[in-house]
Structure formats: C-alpha cells, structure tokens
Design a protein around this motif. Sequence first.
Motif, short mmCIF file in Angstrom:
data_model
loop_
_atom_site.label_atom_id
_atom_site.label_comp_id
_atom_site.label_asym_id
_atom_site.label_seq_id
_atom_site.Cartn_x
_atom_site.Cartn_y
_atom_site.Cartn_z
N VAL A 89 0.87 -1.17 0.00
CA VAL A 89 0.00 0.00 0.00
C VAL A 89 0.91 1.22 0.00
CG1 VAL A 89 -1.66 1.36 1.34
CG2 VAL A 89 -1.91 -1.12 1.19
N GLY A 131 0.81 4.79 0.60
CA GLY A 131 0.01 5.86 1.16
C GLY A 131 0.76 7.17 1.24
N MET A 146 -6.70 7.98 5.12
CA MET A 146 -6.59 7.21 3.88
C MET A 146 -5.56 6.08 3.91
SD MET A 146 -9.07 7.95 2.08
CE MET A 146 -8.63 6.98 0.67
N PRO A 147 -4.34 6.28 4.46
CA PRO A 147 -3.41 5.14 4.51
C PRO A 147 -3.99 3.94 5.27
CG PRO A 147 -2.21 7.16 4.86
CD PRO A 147 -3.67 7.52 4.90
N LYS A 151 -6.83 2.29 3.10
CA LYS A 151 -6.25 1.50 2.01
C LYS A 151 -5.60 0.22 2.55
CE LYS A 151 -5.40 4.97 -1.50
NZ LYS A 151 -5.61 4.25 -2.74
N THR A 152 -5.03 0.30 3.74
CA THR A 152 -4.43 -0.87 4.38
C THR A 152 -5.50 -1.91 4.69
OG1 THR A 152 -2.62 0.42 5.30
CG2 THR A 152 -3.13 -1.67 6.40
N VAL A 177 -8.38 -2.39 3.24
CA VAL A 177 -8.85 -2.99 1.99
C VAL A 177 -7.82 -3.99 1.46
CG1 VAL A 177 -9.41 -2.51 -0.43
CG2 VAL A 177 -10.36 -1.07 1.38
N ALA A 178 -6.55 -3.62 1.46
CA ALA A 178 -5.50 -4.50 0.93
C ALA A 178 -5.34 -5.77 1.76
CB ALA A 178 -4.17 -3.75 0.85
N VAL A 219 3.36 -1.41 3.92
CA VAL A 219 2.65 -0.14 3.85
C VAL A 219 3.66 0.98 4.05
CG1 VAL A 219 0.82 1.28 4.87
CG2 VAL A 219 0.59 -1.22 4.84
#
Length: 153
Positions: free
Chosen positions: A59, A61, A68-69, A72-73, A75-76, A88
Amino acid sequence: MSADSPSIMVRASYPLSLAEGLSESKQQSIRQLLDLLPAEDTDATAPLNKPTVMIKDMVDGRGLACPMPLLKTKVALRSVDTGESLYVVATDPNSQADIMAFCQQSLQTDAANSLSLLINQASTSDSKAASDHPSKYSADTIYHFIITKTDSN
C-alpha cells in the motif's frame, strides 16, 4: 535460499521476500523503499533466527492524509492470507498511531486472524524517490510498516 540471494533482503532484523505474483514495477518500488531502512548487520553465513517474511502486496500511502493510509491498508489486507504480509508506506505522521492501534485492536478481538506489526519504522526519503514524484511525495519522512496476518488460534 541464502541471505545474500537477490530475492531475500534483511531489514530491521527480518529476512524479507517478495511474492512471485507482484509486478516487476511494484517489486522495484518495494526494493527502493526497503533500501531506506537499515540493513541488519549480521554474518551472511549465519542462520537467521526468524522466518522469512513474505510480502504479498504493498500500500503506497505517501502523500495521503489521515485516515486514507489506514483505509487502504484495511482494503488491501482482504487479499492477504494467513502467514503473508502487507508492506505499507505513508508520509502522514498520524498513520503511525492509526496503524499501530489497528494492529493492536486485532489482537484484542476474537477475529480468526490477528495482525502482527513486524516493522514500524520511519526513514528519510532519498532524493531519487522525491525527484520521481516531487509533487505527490513532498514529505521527507516515510513511515514503513510490515503487517503480517497471523492465525490467532
């Protein structure tokens, strides 16, 4: 596989390996970012006392503001299996507290999989990474995280 093999890097006391399914460009990005972390100063012929960490995905970010980071983490991590890791990187200082708390919370719940935060380290970005994306990655500090999904049973 030996510690000096190009597919295994030793960073922050962990031998790291990249999954075969990663694209060449993603592997190159991961290697460049991992090179910002200090290499473990050990004898290459000595056996490593920790298992190799398999990085399945990344990820990026950098340049993203909180939360947001972390989002996104989350989701990943859906595509990461037990025993695999997610790398990440972020530039927002708040991401450090967010990701640490998220991993700690996973240990305290009754979820089938908990998260182990193997690496939580900040580095200063190199001039090449900043020049590749000057507007997107303007921060000098990069926060690195390697999160491994573990079986809590």
